[in-house]
Design a protein around this motif. Sequence first.
Motif, PDB file in Angstrom:
ATOM      1  N   ARG A   1       5.308  -6.778   1.787  1.00  0.00           N
ATOM      2  CA  ARG A   1       6.761  -6.564   2.264  1.00  0.00           C
ATOM      3  C   ARG A   1       6.558  -6.142   3.882  1.00  0.00           C
ATOM      4  O   ARG A   1       7.510  -6.407   4.730  1.00  0.00           O
ATOM      5  CB  ARG A   1       7.131  -5.146   1.519  1.00  0.00           C
ATOM      6  CG  ARG A   1       7.536  -5.692   0.028  1.00  0.00           C
ATOM      7  CD  ARG A   1       8.290  -4.449  -0.553  1.00  0.00           C
ATOM      8  NE  ARG A   1       7.487  -3.175  -0.703  1.00  0.00           N
ATOM      9  CZ  ARG A   1       6.959  -3.089  -2.066  1.00  0.00           C
ATOM     10  NH1 ARG A   1       7.102  -3.796  -2.890  1.00  0.00           N
ATOM     11  NH2 ARG A   1       6.042  -1.868  -2.099  1.00  0.00           N
ATOM     12  N   ASN A   2       5.513  -5.466   4.121  1.00  0.00           N
ATOM     13  CA  ASN A   2       5.408  -5.140   5.561  1.00  0.00           C
ATOM     14  C   ASN A   2       5.148  -6.164   6.444  1.00  0.00           C
ATOM     15  O   ASN A   2       5.478  -6.179   7.673  1.00  0.00           O
ATOM     16  CB  ASN A   2       4.148  -4.139   5.764  1.00  0.00           C
ATOM     17  CG  ASN A   2       4.265  -2.816   4.996  1.00  0.00           C
ATOM     18  OD1 ASN A   2       4.923  -1.767   5.748  1.00  0.00           O
ATOM     19  ND2 ASN A   2       3.448  -2.651   3.859  1.00  0.00           N
ATOM     20  N   LEU A   3       4.502  -7.373   6.008  1.00  0.00           N
ATOM     21  CA  LEU A   3       4.446  -8.229   6.814  1.00  0.00           C
ATOM     22  C   LEU A   3       5.834  -9.152   6.798  1.00  0.00           C
ATOM     23  O   LEU A   3       6.028  -9.677   8.295  1.00  0.00           O
ATOM     24  CB  LEU A   3       3.391  -9.559   6.074  1.00  0.00           C
ATOM     25  CG  LEU A   3       3.254 -11.017   6.699  1.00  0.00           C
ATOM     26  CD1 LEU A   3       2.539 -10.634   8.013  1.00  0.00           C
ATOM     27  CD2 LEU A   3       2.321 -11.994   5.743  1.00  0.00           C
TER      28      LEU A   3
ATOM     29  N   ARG B   1      10.518 -10.285  10.495  1.00  0.00           N
ATOM     30  CA  ARG B   1      11.733 -10.185  10.827  1.00  0.00           C
ATOM     31  C   ARG B   1      11.992  -9.633  12.292  1.00  0.00           C
ATOM     32  O   ARG B   1      13.198  -9.845  12.763  1.00  0.00           O
ATOM     33  CB  ARG B   1      12.422  -9.391   9.825  1.00  0.00           C
ATOM     34  CG  ARG B   1      12.579  -9.990   8.439  1.00  0.00           C
ATOM     35  CD  ARG B   1      13.924  -9.028   7.753  1.00  0.00           C
ATOM     36  NE  ARG B   1      14.801  -9.897   7.594  1.00  0.00           N
ATOM     37  CZ  ARG B   1      16.054  -9.562   8.183  1.00  0.00           C
ATOM     38  NH1 ARG B   1      16.016  -8.892   8.954  1.00  0.00           N
ATOM     39  NH2 ARG B   1      16.971 -10.230   7.871  1.00  0.00           N
ATOM     40  N   GLY B   2      11.246  -8.875  12.542  1.00  0.00           N
ATOM     41  CA  GLY B   2      11.530  -8.077  14.179  1.00  0.00           C
ATOM     42  C   GLY B   2      10.810  -8.839  15.089  1.00  0.00           C
ATOM     43  O   GLY B   2      11.196  -8.602  16.174  1.00  0.00           O
TER      44      GLY B   2
ATOM     45  N   ILE C   1      -3.197  -1.132   1.407  1.00  0.00           N
ATOM     46  CA  ILE C   1      -3.566   0.055   2.100  1.00  0.00           C
ATOM     47  C   ILE C   1      -2.737   0.648   3.115  1.00  0.00           C
ATOM     48  O   ILE C   1      -2.594   2.000   3.235  1.00  0.00           O
ATOM     49  CB  ILE C   1      -4.901  -0.241   3.035  1.00  0.00           C
ATOM     50  CG1 ILE C   1      -6.030  -0.700   1.866  1.00  0.00           C
ATOM     51  CG2 ILE C   1      -5.512   0.841   3.868  1.00  0.00           C
ATOM     52  CD1 ILE C   1      -7.158  -1.445   2.694  1.00  0.00           C
ATOM     53  N   THR C   2      -1.894  -0.187   3.508  1.00  0.00           N
ATOM     54  CA  THR C   2      -0.798   0.308   4.475  1.00  0.00           C
ATOM     55  C   THR C   2       0.401   1.351   3.702  1.00  0.00           C
ATOM     56  O   THR C   2       0.866   2.179   4.146  1.00  0.00           O
ATOM     57  CB  THR C   2      -0.045  -0.837   5.323  1.00  0.00           C
ATOM     58  OG1 THR C   2      -1.064  -1.514   6.005  1.00  0.00           O
ATOM     59  CG2 THR C   2       0.836  -0.354   6.240  1.00  0.00           C
ATOM     60  N   ARG C   3       0.581   0.595   2.434  1.00  0.00           N
ATOM     61  CA  ARG C   3       1.582   1.064   1.668  1.00  0.00           C
ATOM     62  C   ARG C   3       0.988   2.509   0.995  1.00  0.00           C
ATOM     63  O   ARG C   3       1.925   3.630   0.989  1.00  0.00           O
ATOM     64  CB  ARG C   3       1.981   0.360   0.190  1.00  0.00           C
ATOM     65  CG  ARG C   3       2.692  -0.949   0.745  1.00  0.00           C
ATOM     66  CD  ARG C   3       2.725  -1.461  -0.749  1.00  0.00           C
ATOM     67  NE  ARG C   3       3.204  -2.992  -0.390  1.00  0.00           N
ATOM     68  CZ  ARG C   3       3.628  -3.921  -1.308  1.00  0.00           C
ATOM     69  NH1 ARG C   3       3.647  -3.513  -2.753  1.00  0.00           N
ATOM     70  NH2 ARG C   3       3.963  -5.235  -1.234  1.00  0.00           N
ATOM     71  N   LEU C   4      -0.217   2.486   0.866  1.00  0.00           N
ATOM     72  CA  LEU C   4      -0.796   3.455   0.384  1.00  0.00           C
ATOM     73  C   LEU C   4      -0.920   4.985   1.408  1.00  0.00           C
ATOM     74  O   LEU C   4      -0.478   6.059   0.996  1.00  0.00           O
ATOM     75  CB  LEU C   4      -2.130   3.296  -0.124  1.00  0.00           C
ATOM     76  CG  LEU C   4      -3.045   4.484  -0.603  1.00  0.00           C
ATOM     77  CD1 LEU C   4      -2.492   5.295  -1.877  1.00  0.00           C
ATOM     78  CD2 LEU C   4      -4.498   4.199  -0.940  1.00  0.00           C
TER      79      LEU C   4
ATOM     80  N   PRO D   1      10.589   1.933   5.636  1.00  0.00           N
ATOM     81  CA  PRO D   1      11.691   0.996   5.248  1.00  0.00           C
ATOM     82  C   PRO D   1      11.234  -0.386   5.380  1.00  0.00           C
ATOM     83  O   PRO D   1      10.391  -0.802   6.215  1.00  0.00           O
ATOM     84  CB  PRO D   1      12.721   1.446   5.973  1.00  0.00           C
ATOM     85  CG  PRO D   1      12.150   1.930   7.392  1.00  0.00           C
ATOM     86  CD  PRO D   1      10.894   2.474   6.948  1.00  0.00           C
ATOM     87  N   PHE D   2      11.875  -1.396   4.607  1.00  0.00           N
ATOM     88  CA  PHE D   2      11.849  -2.588   4.670  1.00  0.00           C
ATOM     89  C   PHE D   2      13.082  -3.237   5.046  1.00  0.00           C
ATOM     90  O   PHE D   2      14.143  -2.889   4.748  1.00  0.00           O
ATOM     91  CB  PHE D   2      11.229  -3.214   3.299  1.00  0.00           C
ATOM     92  CG  PHE D   2      10.062  -2.629   2.943  1.00  0.00           C
ATOM     93  CD1 PHE D   2       8.674  -2.804   3.559  1.00  0.00           C
ATOM     94  CD2 PHE D   2       9.998  -1.763   1.914  1.00  0.00           C
ATOM     95  CE1 PHE D   2       7.429  -2.287   3.206  1.00  0.00           C
ATOM     96  CE2 PHE D   2       8.573  -1.136   1.465  1.00  0.00           C
ATOM     97  CZ  PHE D   2       7.436  -1.508   2.021  1.00  0.00           C
ATOM     98  N   GLY D   3      13.088  -4.511   5.777  1.00  0.00           N
ATOM     99  CA  GLY D   3      14.061  -5.090   6.261  1.00  0.00           C
ATOM    100  C   GLY D   3      14.486  -6.074   5.344  1.00  0.00           C
ATOM    101  O   GLY D   3      13.939  -6.810   4.375  1.00  0.00           O
ATOM    102  N   THR D   4      16.059  -5.990   5.231  1.00  0.00           N
ATOM    103  CA  THR D   4      16.719  -7.314   4.554  1.00  0.00           C
ATOM    104  C   THR D   4      17.691  -8.215   5.216  1.00  0.00           C
ATOM    105  O   THR D   4      17.969  -7.895   6.534  1.00  0.00           O
ATOM    106  CB  THR D   4      17.527  -6.913   3.253  1.00  0.00           C
ATOM    107  OG1 THR D   4      18.487  -5.640   3.610  1.00  0.00           O
ATOM    108  CG2 THR D   4      16.497  -5.875   2.366  1.00  0.00           C
TER     109      THR D   4
END
Length: 547
Positions: A80-82, A87-88, A250-253, A365-368
């Motif tokens: 999700r972070n990728l 998206r940005g 790891i980023t999520r954690l 947050p994550f983008g949609t």
Amino acid sequence: MMKRMESLKQALINDGLIYGFFALWMGANIGLFVYTFWLFETADIHVLMVACMGSSLSLAKASAATLNLNSALILLPVCRNLVSYLRGAVIFRGGLLRLLDKNISFHKWCGYMIMLHSIIHTVAHMYNGLNFQRASEDPNFVPCTDYFVPGTPIPYYFSMLYSAAGITGMVMCIVLFLMMNASFEYLRKTNFEVFWYTHHLFIVYYIGIITHALSGLVQTVNPDGSFTKAGLTAWQWVIGPLVIYGIERITRLFRSTQRVVVAKVVQHPSNVVEIQMLKKGFKATAGQYIFIQVPTLSSFEWHPFTLTSSPEESFFSVHIRVAGDWTTSLAERLGCHWDAKGNQIVKSGYKGNPSKMPTFNVDGPFGTATSGDAFKYSTAILVGAGIGVTPFASVLKSIWYQQAQGLNMKLRKVYFIWICRDRRSFEWFQDLIEALELQMVSQGMQAFLQIDVYLTERIKHEEITNIVTEGDASEDLLHGQHTKTHFGRPHWDKIFAETSTKHANEQVGVFFCGPKVLGKVLHTKCNEYSDKIQHGGARYIFNEEVF
């Protein structure tokens, strides 16, 4: 024929890039399958094994190669972070953004391909075992591998099952069966916990696929007649995506361990609870979503919720419909209770000791598709069905704040359409609509925002009589606002025809969140009316909320 060509032309208007990517992915699968099959059929180093086992060996190895490819690709869409980072990125605009919004669809495509080739691979190797057993009974049999010695008490077929390939193969088949069955939409929505836990069996699957060839059943023939094990190759395919996914986790954690403060809990009618939270460094754009974990409810489960707060607010919030075991337990921990009809038993939310407030962990947050994209158009149509209105709460709030601050926006006209069966579901959203309308009226911008509410619930005759009798003709008869409430479903052809006339030769962003069936209808209408742009119509860019 002409009608089919017309339908294809309309479909390519919004989804040409998506179809192109799908064709590229499918071509890569077919090309790799055919190349590997041809390689085993023609290469001298495989001639003995193919002669012994037949083309089923080439079929098994071709499906294995395709399995490796999709096992590598399937991890990337769920990073999700990728996806949010891409998206940005500057290069991702227009169609490329909509392609990224299909990340979960691509994840499913890869999953289907893995299931298909797992079946092919398994059945082909069953035939390999039978063919080898039959061939070894021939007096003129020429050994094609030194892993099995003809004439031993244990036949090849059963020895294959007891090998590393056989054991890992059976384990992977069981894992894939559980994961696939738990992924069906009905089970995923009614029992998300089962979906979540079974999907984390992917760890077992990847251990299996990396070690599957450890026993070296398939061997190549050297010029001197000796045999060489094929060796482990699957790891070369999956190591890169596994590293990327490891960094993702790891980023999520790290982000999930950052302290979250629950600032306020508001209990709304119709089994809806609003949670307002604070977190240091938290920044979101309109329409994004987060994942929430409550350790006291589950140490592992993370549930996605769309943000209903705007970027301009000092907190971030979610509105949660209490509908399952996890949400029911959460509402009880927060002190929220409703009767059987969804009426509030208490007027406010959490009244207990703040120190007993359950701990929240937040990832995102994550983008949609709605993450600020609506602001990139001069005209936008926002369509929310039922609880699908939640992402648009954030978008509408952001519009309100930007208008209040006098910021210059590209957005000049917004059509907001909300389709809802139960009129009581309007209650938690009512204040936002009223405040937005008052803001627009005070600034003389009534024409900027047009809100249409479609109530699909059947209303009794006496209720309609009371509404008409008591209502003000200048206001909405149901809610007393300038916003109009319609009874029944939207007439999409009429809506698109009117919009095309008003915004001729413009690009109009259409943003939808709700049931898939309605999404398909809107998607079709966007393509259909975009095809009329040469006749003075508008081009509609369809975007769908997914997470």
